[in-house]
Design a protein around this motif. Structure first.
Motif, mmCIF file in Angstrom:
data_model
loop_
_atom_site.group_PDB
_atom_site.id
_atom_site.type_symbol
_atom_site.label_atom_id
_atom_site.label_comp_id
_atom_site.label_asym_id
_atom_site.label_seq_id
_atom_site.Cartn_x
_atom_site.Cartn_y
_atom_site.Cartn_z
ATOM 1 N N ARG A 56 37.101 37.076 35.204
ATOM 2 C CA ARG A 56 38.084 38.081 34.802
ATOM 3 C C ARG A 56 38.869 38.543 36.017
ATOM 4 O O ARG A 56 38.320 38.741 37.099
ATOM 5 N N VAL A 57 40.181 38.722 35.800
ATOM 6 C CA VAL A 57 41.082 39.136 36.867
ATOM 7 C C VAL A 57 41.853 40.364 36.396
ATOM 8 O O VAL A 57 42.408 40.377 35.298
ATOM 9 N N LEU A 58 41.880 41.376 37.243
ATOM 10 C CA LEU A 58 42.605 42.604 36.952
ATOM 11 C C LEU A 58 43.742 42.745 37.958
ATOM 12 O O LEU A 58 43.514 42.762 39.171
ATOM 13 N N PRO A 71 47.381 35.720 29.012
ATOM 14 C CA PRO A 71 46.467 36.604 28.283
ATOM 15 C C PRO A 71 45.089 36.739 28.915
ATOM 16 O O PRO A 71 44.380 37.689 28.622
ATOM 17 N N GLN A 72 44.683 35.782 29.783
ATOM 18 C CA GLN A 72 43.362 35.891 30.381
ATOM 19 C C GLN A 72 43.324 36.943 31.489
ATOM 20 O O GLN A 72 42.261 37.231 32.035
ATOM 21 N N LEU A 73 44.474 37.534 31.796
ATOM 22 C CA LEU A 73 44.529 38.563 32.823
ATOM 23 C C LEU A 73 44.502 39.945 32.189
ATOM 24 O O LEU A 73 45.033 40.161 31.110
ATOM 25 N N GLU A 74 43.873 40.869 32.894
ATOM 26 C CA GLU A 74 43.950 42.274 32.522
ATOM 27 C C GLU A 74 44.978 42.926 33.436
ATOM 28 O O GLU A 74 45.112 42.563 34.593
ATOM 29 N N TRP A 75 45.703 43.881 32.906
ATOM 30 C CA TRP A 75 46.765 44.535 33.660
ATOM 31 C C TRP A 75 46.552 46.032 33.577
ATOM 32 O O TRP A 75 46.354 46.579 32.498
ATOM 33 N N LEU A 76 46.563 46.688 34.718
ATOM 34 C CA LEU A 76 46.321 48.131 34.743
ATOM 35 C C LEU A 76 47.453 48.824 35.487
ATOM 36 O O LEU A 76 47.796 48.448 36.610
#
Length: 214
Positions: A56-58, A71-76
């Motif tokens: 997982r990558v943020l 879509p496999q990335l999380e974005w904050l």
């Protein structure tokens, strides 16, 4: 910022890094992130490198320009440190990779991610001359082998990095983050490979490209 390129399929991350969250901060780096190196943006290179290590990558950004990201990335887009704490809560460790070190090999990221210790930081030997000034005159020249520069990545246990005060501000500069971590626990320093040198502007990228051709 241009959309990130599609990423090739990656082999599964090792068990040692399965509970590690990779974080790529854009804070303080938005202009540099879109610069190209070997035909790819620095953001894309950073994401690809950590995807080879962590499942997982943020990506932490000061704005919400994430609609085109894979879509496999999380974005904050955090409004407070509490948002960061919530994002890392389900992981044992956090690996922070600075896109300003665009040629850091994935093998080195994996090595640091699996290293022992509550906190580990990659460092490079200083290449510039450091002089101490006093009243406009050179008072002392510091030996280069006594000074290191924080490179990438920095890895810390979740319970340690969530103790860092104003952690979002610290993510803007990994050297600041390491100093704050050292106030909490011992930080093991690991020599970064020559490819892990830091860049700060397009001129540095051109120098890095020439080094690869040498």
């Amino acid at each position: 910022m241009p959309a990130s390129a599609s990423h090739p399929a990656r082999s599964p991350a090792s068990t040692a890094t399965a509970s590690t969250l990779a974080v790529v901060p854009l804070l303080g780096r938005t202009q540099l992130a879109s610069e190209q190196f070997d035909g790819r943006s620095l953001l894309d290179r950073a994401i690809s490198a950590v995807q080879a290590v962590c499942p997982r990558v943020l990506v932490i950004s000061p704005d919400a320009a994430a609609s085109t990201m894979p879509p496999q990335l999380e974005w904050l887009t955090p409004s407070s440190d509490a948002d960061f704490h919530d994002a890392v809560a389900s992981y044992d460790r956090v690996l922070i990779h600075d896109l300003a070190c665009p040629t850091t090999p994935a093998s080195f990221l994996r090595e640091i991610a699996s290293a022992d210790g509550q906190a580990v930081a990659a460092v490079s030997q200083l290449t510039d001359t450091v002089k101490v000034m006093d009243a406009g005159r050179v008072a002392q020249t510091i030996e280069r082998d006594r000074v290191v520069v924080v490179a990438s990545p920095v890895v810390a246990d979740r319970d340690v990095i969530t103790q860092v005060p104003r952690v979002l501000d610290a993510l803007r500069d990994l050297a600041v983050l390491v100093e704050l971590l050292r106030a909490i626990t011992a930080v093991a320093l690991r020599p970064a490979p020559a490819e892990g040198r830091r860049v700060s502007d397009p001129d540095d990228l051109r120098v890095a490209a020439l080094r690869r051709l040498a």
